[in-house]
Structures are given as C-alpha cells and as structure tokens.
Design a protein around this motif. Sequence first.
Motif, short mmCIF file in Angstrom:
data_model
loop_
_atom_site.label_atom_id
_atom_site.label_comp_id
_atom_site.label_asym_id
_atom_site.label_seq_id
_atom_site.Cartn_x
_atom_site.Cartn_y
_atom_site.Cartn_z
N SER A 1 50.38 -45.39 13.27
CA SER A 1 49.55 -46.60 13.35
C SER A 1 49.97 -47.62 12.29
O SER A 1 50.03 -48.82 12.57
CB SER A 1 48.07 -46.26 13.12
N ALA A 2 50.26 -47.14 11.11
CA ALA A 2 50.61 -48.03 10.00
C ALA A 2 51.94 -48.74 10.22
O ALA A 2 52.13 -49.87 9.75
CB ALA A 2 50.65 -47.26 8.70
N VAL A 3 52.86 -48.11 10.93
CA VAL A 3 54.20 -48.69 11.12
C VAL A 3 54.43 -49.17 12.55
O VAL A 3 55.58 -49.43 12.93
CB VAL A 3 55.30 -47.70 10.68
N SER A 4 53.38 -49.29 13.33
CA SER A 4 53.51 -49.68 14.74
C SER A 4 54.23 -51.02 14.89
O SER A 4 53.79 -52.01 14.32
CB SER A 4 52.14 -49.77 15.40
N PRO A 5 55.28 -51.05 15.69
CA PRO A 5 56.01 -52.30 15.89
C PRO A 5 55.32 -53.24 16.88
O PRO A 5 55.61 -54.43 16.90
CB PRO A 5 57.37 -51.84 16.43
N ASN A 6 54.42 -52.68 17.70
CA ASN A 6 53.72 -53.52 18.68
C ASN A 6 52.33 -52.93 18.96
O ASN A 6 52.03 -51.81 18.54
CB ASN A 6 54.54 -53.67 19.97
N PHE A 7 51.54 -53.68 19.68
CA PHE A 7 50.17 -53.28 19.93
C PHE A 7 50.09 -52.01 20.78
O PHE A 7 49.20 -51.18 20.58
CB PHE A 7 49.40 -54.42 20.60
N THR A 8 50.99 -51.84 21.73
CA THR A 8 50.97 -50.65 22.58
C THR A 8 51.15 -49.38 21.76
O THR A 8 50.43 -48.40 21.94
CB THR A 8 52.06 -50.74 23.67
N VAL A 9 52.10 -49.39 20.84
CA VAL A 9 52.32 -48.23 19.97
C VAL A 9 51.09 -48.00 19.09
O VAL A 9 50.66 -46.86 18.89
CB VAL A 9 53.59 -48.40 19.12
N LEU A 10 50.51 -49.07 18.59
CA LEU A 10 49.29 -48.95 17.78
C LEU A 10 48.17 -48.32 18.60
O LEU A 10 47.49 -47.40 18.14
CB LEU A 10 48.85 -50.32 17.24
N LEU A 11 47.98 -48.79 19.82
CA LEU A 11 46.93 -48.25 20.69
C LEU A 11 47.17 -46.77 20.97
O LEU A 11 46.25 -45.95 20.86
CB LEU A 11 46.86 -49.05 21.99
N LEU A 12 48.39 -46.40 21.30
CA LEU A 12 48.69 -45.00 21.59
C LEU A 12 48.50 -44.12 20.36
O LEU A 12 47.98 -43.00 20.46
CB LEU A 12 50.11 -44.86 22.14
N SER A 13 48.90 -44.61 19.20
CA SER A 13 48.71 -43.82 17.98
C SER A 13 47.23 -43.66 17.65
O SER A 13 46.79 -42.60 17.21
CB SER A 13 49.48 -44.43 16.81
N GLY B 1 36.91 -53.48 10.74
CA GLY B 1 37.02 -54.55 9.75
C GLY B 1 38.36 -55.27 9.77
O GLY B 1 38.49 -56.36 9.21
N LEU B 2 39.33 -54.66 10.41
CA LEU B 2 40.67 -55.24 10.45
C LEU B 2 41.03 -55.91 11.78
O LEU B 2 42.17 -56.32 11.96
CB LEU B 2 41.72 -54.15 10.15
N LEU B 3 40.07 -56.01 12.69
CA LEU B 3 40.38 -56.53 14.03
C LEU B 3 41.02 -57.91 14.00
O LEU B 3 41.99 -58.16 14.72
CB LEU B 3 39.14 -56.54 14.92
N THR B 4 40.50 -58.81 13.20
CA THR B 4 41.09 -60.16 13.17
C THR B 4 42.50 -60.12 12.62
O THR B 4 43.39 -60.82 13.12
CB THR B 4 40.23 -61.14 12.35
N ASP B 5 42.75 -59.28 11.62
CA ASP B 5 44.10 -59.15 11.06
C ASP B 5 45.04 -58.49 12.08
O ASP B 5 46.21 -58.87 12.19
CB ASP B 5 44.08 -58.33 9.78
N ILE B 6 44.55 -57.49 12.80
CA ILE B 6 45.37 -56.84 13.83
C ILE B 6 45.73 -57.84 14.92
O ILE B 6 46.88 -57.92 15.35
CB ILE B 6 44.62 -55.61 14.41
N ALA B 7 44.74 -58.61 15.36
CA ALA B 7 44.99 -59.62 16.40
C ALA B 7 46.04 -60.63 15.93
O ALA B 7 46.97 -60.96 16.67
CB ALA B 7 43.69 -60.33 16.77
N ALA B 8 45.92 -61.07 14.70
CA ALA B 8 46.88 -62.04 14.18
C ALA B 8 48.27 -61.43 14.04
O ALA B 8 49.28 -62.07 14.37
CB ALA B 8 46.40 -62.57 12.82
N ALA B 9 48.34 -60.19 13.58
CA ALA B 9 49.65 -59.54 13.37
C ALA B 9 50.40 -59.33 14.68
O ALA B 9 51.63 -59.44 14.71
CB ALA B 9 49.45 -58.21 12.66
N PHE B 10 49.68 -59.06 15.74
CA PHE B 10 50.33 -58.78 17.02
C PHE B 10 50.24 -59.96 18.00
O PHE B 10 50.61 -59.82 19.17
CB PHE B 10 49.76 -57.51 17.65
#
Length: 145
Positions: free
Chosen positions: A93-105, A32-41
């Motif tokens: 995941s909540a504090v990921s500074p970039n998409f790579t960290v988010l993906l790994l978490s 449900g958050l994919l569009t927000d994740i895409a926009a944030a990163f």
Amino acid sequence: MKKAMPLRELLPLLGMTVSAFIFNTSEFMPIGLLTDIAAAFHITEAQAGMLITAYSWVVTLLSLPLMILACRMDFKKLLLGTVGLFGICQILSAVSPNFTVLLLSRLGVACAHAIFWSISSPMAERLVSEEHRSFALSMIVTEPL
C-alpha cells in the motif's frame, strides 16, 4: 485476591494488544488521508472513498468464509500468517504506483483484518491463566496504549 500476571503471560498479551492497536490504526488511517490519496493518484475524493467501502465489504463478507477455511490451523501459525499478510499488504500500500494496486493491497489488509479480529480475543484468553482472562480480553478490546 488475584496474583500478579507472570511475565510469560503478560509479554505475549502486550504483543497482542500492540497488534490490535496497529490493526485498528491501519483501518482508520486511510479515512483521514482520503484527500491526499485522491490528489496523489489524480482521482476524485469519491473514487478514493472506494478504498473505505471496499475494505468494509471485504471484512464483512469474508470474515466467516476465511475463518471456516482457517479453523483447523494452529492459532499461533494463523496469527503469524495473518500478521505477515498484513505487513506485506501494508508495505505494498505504501509503495503503490497506482490506485488499482493500492486498492488491491488494501483488500489484502482487509482479509488479514477479518482473520485477526476473529482470533484475537480467543487467543488472548488462551495466553493467560483463567484468573486473568477478563483482563486479557479487556486489553484486546480496549487497547489501552
């Protein structure tokens, strides 16, 4: 006629049920958050969708190998370690500074997911007396919260 489940069985079962609810919610929330994740990163929605794909593949491919590695561990210690890994990776995941960290978490969360769902049903059944096992299994599977 079945006896009422004693609190010493019910409370741990409720804990497992809440855990199952949290694990499931965390699995589906990024969808449900994919569009927000895409926009944030500043990436495309298709790129953000890799979170879901990678998560699914990790759970699918690592469930059996992770359980083979963990099969000799005590269920309670394994559950605590799994919930700990889950929590740490969710915070990351909540504090990921970039998409790579988010993906790994999220991949760490997927590993915790794979182990949790492998042990949750048998553990729930072990928490209660034999006459309440079907109820315990239904609590984990249906999460009636």
